[in-house]
Design a protein around this motif. Structure first.
Motif, PDB file in Angstrom:
ATOM      1  N   ALA A   1       0.829  -1.206   0.000  1.00 53.30           N
ATOM      2  CA  ALA A   1       0.000   0.000   0.000  1.00 53.30           C
ATOM      3  C   ALA A   1       0.865   1.257   0.000  1.00 53.30           C
ATOM      4  CB  ALA A   1      -0.932   0.000   1.205  1.00 53.30           C
ATOM      5  N   ALA A   2       2.040   1.179   0.612  1.00 54.43           N
ATOM      6  CA  ALA A   2       2.933   2.335   0.719  1.00 54.43           C
ATOM      7  C   ALA A   2       3.912   2.454  -0.449  1.00 54.43           C
ATOM      8  CB  ALA A   2       3.717   2.260   2.030  1.00 54.43           C
ATOM      9  N   GLY A   3       4.005   1.430  -1.280  1.00 57.69           N
ATOM     10  CA  GLY A   3       4.961   1.444  -2.401  1.00 57.69           C
ATOM     11  C   GLY A   3       5.430   0.043  -2.728  1.00 57.69           C
ATOM     12  N   HIS A   4       6.706  -0.257  -2.435  1.00 55.29           N
ATOM     13  CA  HIS A   4       7.279  -1.584  -2.677  1.00 55.29           C
ATOM     14  C   HIS A   4       8.184  -1.973  -1.522  1.00 55.29           C
ATOM     15  CE1 HIS A   4       6.252  -0.384  -6.820  1.00 55.29           C
ATOM     16  NE2 HIS A   4       5.989  -1.678  -6.961  1.00 55.29           N
ATOM     17  N   LYS A   5       8.365  -3.283  -1.362  1.00 56.41           N
ATOM     18  CA  LYS A   5       9.349  -3.784  -0.407  1.00 56.41           C
ATOM     19  C   LYS A   5      10.107  -4.921  -1.063  1.00 56.41           C
ATOM     20  CE  LYS A   5       6.408  -7.065   2.107  1.00 56.41           C
ATOM     21  NZ  LYS A   5       5.920  -7.424   3.435  1.00 56.41           N
ATOM     22  N   ILE A   6      11.306  -5.165  -0.560  1.00 59.60           N
ATOM     23  CA  ILE A   6      12.112  -6.280  -1.046  1.00 59.60           C
ATOM     24  C   ILE A   6      12.110  -7.349   0.036  1.00 59.60           C
ATOM     25  CG2 ILE A   6      14.303  -5.291  -0.219  1.00 59.60           C
ATOM     26  CD1 ILE A   6      15.535  -6.535  -2.856  1.00 59.60           C
TER      27      ILE A   6
ATOM     28  N   LEU B   1      11.229  -0.189   0.350  1.00 57.03           N
ATOM     29  CA  LEU B   1      12.141   0.469  -0.583  1.00 57.03           C
ATOM     30  C   LEU B   1      11.748   1.934  -0.751  1.00 57.03           C
ATOM     31  CD1 LEU B   1      12.410  -2.308  -3.300  1.00 57.03           C
ATOM     32  CD2 LEU B   1      14.192  -1.599  -1.695  1.00 57.03           C
ATOM     33  N   ARG B   2      12.769   2.786  -0.878  1.00 56.04           N
ATOM     34  CA  ARG B   2      12.571   4.217  -1.121  1.00 56.04           C
ATOM     35  C   ARG B   2      13.340   4.594  -2.378  1.00 56.04           C
ATOM     36  NH1 ARG B   2      13.480   3.256   4.064  1.00 56.04           N
ATOM     37  NH2 ARG B   2      11.931   3.840   5.607  1.00 56.04           N
ATOM     38  N   ALA B   3      12.875   5.630  -3.053  1.00 55.21           N
ATOM     39  CA  ALA B   3      13.555   6.094  -4.275  1.00 55.21           C
ATOM     40  C   ALA B   3      15.037   6.324  -3.991  1.00 55.21           C
ATOM     41  CB  ALA B   3      12.909   7.376  -4.777  1.00 55.21           C
TER      42      ALA B   3
ATOM     43  N   SER C   1      26.666 -10.011  -8.303  1.00 52.09           N
ATOM     44  CA  SER C   1      27.319  -8.950  -9.089  1.00 52.09           C
ATOM     45  C   SER C   1      26.317  -7.925  -9.608  1.00 52.09           C
ATOM     46  CB  SER C   1      28.087  -9.573 -10.259  1.00 52.09           C
ATOM     47  OG  SER C   1      27.194 -10.270 -11.105  1.00 52.09           O
ATOM     48  N   ALA C   2      25.029  -8.116  -9.284  1.00 51.61           N
ATOM     49  CA  ALA C   2      23.992  -7.178  -9.758  1.00 51.61           C
ATOM     50  C   ALA C   2      23.857  -6.015  -8.785  1.00 51.61           C
ATOM     51  CB  ALA C   2      22.667  -7.896  -9.893  1.00 51.61           C
ATOM     52  N   LYS C   3      23.817  -4.804  -9.336  1.00 48.88           N
ATOM     53  CA  LYS C   3      23.619  -3.590  -8.552  1.00 48.88           C
ATOM     54  C   LYS C   3      22.491  -2.813  -9.217  1.00 48.88           C
ATOM     55  CE  LYS C   3      26.223   0.331  -6.747  1.00 48.88           C
ATOM     56  NZ  LYS C   3      27.555   0.972  -6.735  1.00 48.88           N
ATOM     57  N   LEU C   4      21.377  -2.644  -8.477  1.00 51.72           N
ATOM     58  CA  LEU C   4      20.178  -2.017  -9.016  1.00 51.72           C
ATOM     59  C   LEU C   4      19.822  -0.792  -8.185  1.00 51.72           C
ATOM     60  CD1 LEU C   4      18.223  -5.359  -9.029  1.00 51.72           C
ATOM     61  CD2 LEU C   4      19.262  -4.332 -11.027  1.00 51.72           C
ATOM     62  N   THR C   5      19.306   0.227  -8.818  1.00 51.61           N
ATOM     63  CA  THR C   5      18.824   1.409  -8.111  1.00 51.61           C
ATOM     64  C   THR C   5      17.308   1.434  -8.228  1.00 51.61           C
ATOM     65  OG1 THR C   5      20.860   2.620  -8.589  1.00 51.61           O
ATOM     66  CG2 THR C   5      18.946   3.913  -7.926  1.00 51.61           C
ATOM     67  N   TYR C   6      16.632   1.511  -7.085  1.00 55.29           N
ATOM     68  CA  TYR C   6      15.182   1.532  -7.054  1.00 55.29           C
ATOM     69  C   TYR C   6      14.695   2.944  -7.371  1.00 55.29           C
ATOM     70  CZ  TYR C   6      10.417   1.403  -5.274  1.00 55.29           C
ATOM     71  OH  TYR C   6       9.059   1.511  -5.145  1.00 55.29           O
ATOM     72  N   LYS C   7      13.814   3.052  -8.346  1.00 53.81           N
ATOM     73  CA  LYS C   7      13.234   4.334  -8.738  1.00 53.81           C
ATOM     74  C   LYS C   7      11.725   4.227  -8.715  1.00 53.81           C
ATOM     75  CE  LYS C   7      17.110   5.621 -11.633  1.00 53.81           C
ATOM     76  NZ  LYS C   7      17.538   6.107 -12.926  1.00 53.81           N
ATOM     77  N   THR C   8      11.068   5.318  -8.358  1.00 53.49           N
ATOM     78  CA  THR C   8       9.608   5.343  -8.378  1.00 53.49           C
ATOM     79  C   THR C   8       9.141   6.035  -9.643  1.00 53.49           C
ATOM     80  OG1 THR C   8       9.577   7.387  -7.113  1.00 53.49           O
ATOM     81  CG2 THR C   8       9.426   5.351  -5.869  1.00 53.49           C
ATOM     82  N   ALA C   9       7.923   5.725 -10.035  1.00 51.58           N
ATOM     83  CA  ALA C   9       7.371   6.313 -11.265  1.00 51.58           C
ATOM     84  C   ALA C   9       6.909   7.737 -11.064  1.00 51.58           C
ATOM     85  CB  ALA C   9       6.207   5.462 -11.751  1.00 51.58           C
TER      86      ALA C   9
END
Length: 70
Positions: free
Chosen positions: A25-30, A52-54, A62-70
């Motif tokens: 409800a608040a966005g996303h979580k991992i 997760l926050r923007a 070896s994966a590095k990801l940046t979480y972005k919101t729409a």
């Protein structure tokens, strides 16, 4: 996120499904799915799950990801 997931992550001891990103409800979580390779957000180990926050940086193997919101 993992070796056999929609978002690929490679590395020694990375599981086929190492983590899941879930809509809340608040966005996303991992959610860490366990295993030897830690799921990290901003350098902190995710033990169970974490909101997760923007701009959060997710690292698995070896994966590095940046979480972005729409």
């Amino acid at each position: 996120i993992g070796t056999s997931a929609d978002i690929p992550a490679k590395g020694f001891l990375v599981k086929p499904i190492q983590a899941k990103i879930l809509k809340t409800a608040a966005g996303h979580k991992i959610m860490a799915m366990g295993g030897w390779r830690a799921v990290r957000v901003n350098g902190d180990k995710v033990v169970r799950d974490r909101d997760l926050r923007a701009g959060d940086v997710i690292v698995i193997g070896s994966a590095k990801l940046t979480y972005k919101t729409a």
